[in-house]
Structures are given as C-alpha cells and as structure tokens.
Design an enzyme around this catalytic site. Structure first.
Site: not given
Ligand code: ADE
Length: 253
Positions: A13, A79, A172, A193-194, A217
């Site tokens: 990106e 996710g 996850i 995660m951020e 996902d």
């Molecule tokens: N970023 C993209 N998919 C994720 C997931 N499954 N868990 C945490 N961060 C993510």
C-alpha cells in the site's frame, strides 16, 4: 498548510501511495521512514505503520509530534467478524476497541486505564467521506481489480460497512478464536492489530482519525490463505483508489 498523515499497514500500500507523490522526501525518525510530499495538492506524510499496537502507536506519535499531521488516515487489511462482512468488502471504522485490554478487577474489562473509556470514536466527518469514497470505488470494483483478480478471489458484489473495529496483538487464525471474539464483542465488524492504538494516540492529541480496512479473511481456520496475493491484487488497489478518490473530493487547505 494542513498536513494529512497516511499510515499504511502494508508495504504494498505504501509503495502505491509513494508512486503518487511527485516530490517525496524521506525523513527517518525512530527507525521509521516518513515520506513528506504532496498528493493532489494536499501536503501529506506517508509512513508504514508497522504491525501491532505498540509499533503503530509509536509511528502515530512521531507523525503527530514531528510532522504535525492534523488529520490521520489508516489503511490496511482486517479479518471480517460481522456475519455479513465478506472477503473483498471494505470496513470503515466508526470506533475502535482493544479486545485484549483487560486490567480487571482494577478497571472494567476493555477499559483503557486512566482514560475512563474502552472505545475511541473515529472522526465522523472524515469517516463519512471515506465511506463515500469507498462506495464510489467499490461500485466500479472490476475496473480497479481486473476480471482475472475478481474471478481468482471469487469476489461477488463487494460492500462497504461502517462499524466497530477491534484491535489486539494477535493474528486471529482459528475458528475457535473467531467465535470467542464474536461472543466477547458482538458488535465488532472486523479485527486487526493497530487501529485502536492509533485511535488512542490521536484522541490524546485531539487529532481527527479515520481508518479503512479491506477484509482479507474471516479470522478463521482459512485466514492465512493467499494473504500476500490478496494484499497485492486487491487491498493495495482498493486503498490507493479510495484514498485518491477521498483526496480529490477534499478541498486543499
Ligand atoms: N489482519 C488481517 N486479518 C487479520 C486477522 N485475522 N487477525 C488480525 N489481524 C488481521
């Protein structure tokens, strides 16, 4: 001049964004490269957020302190947790929470100690602009991705969602973890995660913050499948197109 901080979670990106800046200058602070330049007449500073809450919070703090960003936008993948949130959709955050914050019994679960709150809201005005930009891009998603990519990832009619995004220092990747998170935070649309860390930093400085995540996902047993390919072929293209659309509609200040 107003300075827009652009935090990208993904190398791909950031590279796509940098290709749009004709005049970028690299400034290295705290082991990070901040790219200072202009995009469509807006002063911007683009940077890789890095992964995880502490790393992203550090990057955000430097962005605000050293580069005086007065609006921060974040792009990356997440996710999907919400029932209707599918791979290829886009989630614009309306608010953020750390799902792994737990200082109980000293403080209620999820509350950030000494902040008196568990949730941090995204800036409503910037977030609405992001939703509109994302809707415009997704209405022409085949044009942006190409038919081979659409077929490869079996993307149907991607949707834009707006809602709660939760963050934690864990990828996850099992259905059991997904289920536990859904029970813990039933209104969460996506997990990453951020975001909550950056939102907390921006809240402390009183700087508007918005975040946009492409769903890569479903945070389940299949969460690692084709991750790199998805980032390259789908998420990076969406981010670039949506940011570009957003900037084109935002008056240069
Ligand atoms: N970023 C993209 N998919 C994720 C997931 N499954 N868990 C945490 N961060 C993510």
């Amino acid at each position: 001049m107003a300075v827009i901080g652009i935090m990208s979670a993904l190398h791909e990106e950031l590279s796509a964004v940098l290709a749009m800046l004709p005049d970028e200058q690299r400034v290295s602070v705290a082991g990070r490269d901040f790219w200072v330049g202009h995009w469509q007449g807006h002063a911007v500073v683009a940077v890789l957020s890095r992964i995880g809450k502490v790393a992203a919070a550090t990057t955000a703090t430097v962005l605000l302190e050293r580069f005086a960003a007065d609006t921060v936008v974040f792009t990356g993948v997440a996710g999907g947790l919400g029932e209707r949130v599918q791979v290829g959709d886009v989630v614009v955050a309306s608010g953020f929470m750390q799902h792994d914050m737990d200082a109980s019994p000293l403080f209620p679960r999820h509350e950030v100690p000494l902040y008196g709150r568990a949730r941090f809201v995204a800036d409503p005005a910037v977030s609405v602009q992001m939703v509109l930009a994302a809707q415009a891009v997704l209405s022409r998603f085949e044009l942006h991705l190409g038919s081979a990519t659409v077929a490869n990832f079996r993307l149907g009619a991607p949707r834009v969602h707006q809602g709660l995004v939760i963050s934690g220092d864990r990828f996850i990747a099992t259905s059991a973890e997904r289920q536990a998170l859904r029970l813990l935070v039933p209104d969460a649309l996506a997990v990453e995660m951020e975001g909550a860390a950056v939102a907390q930093v921006c809240w402390g400085y009183g700087v508007p913050f918005a975040a946009l995540r492409t769903v890569s996902d479903r945070a389940d047993d299949a969460a690692h499948t084709d991750f790199q390919c998805f980032i390259r072929e789908v998420a990076s293209r969406y981010s670039l197109a949506i940011l570009s659309q957003w900037l084109s509609q935002r008056a240069a200040a």
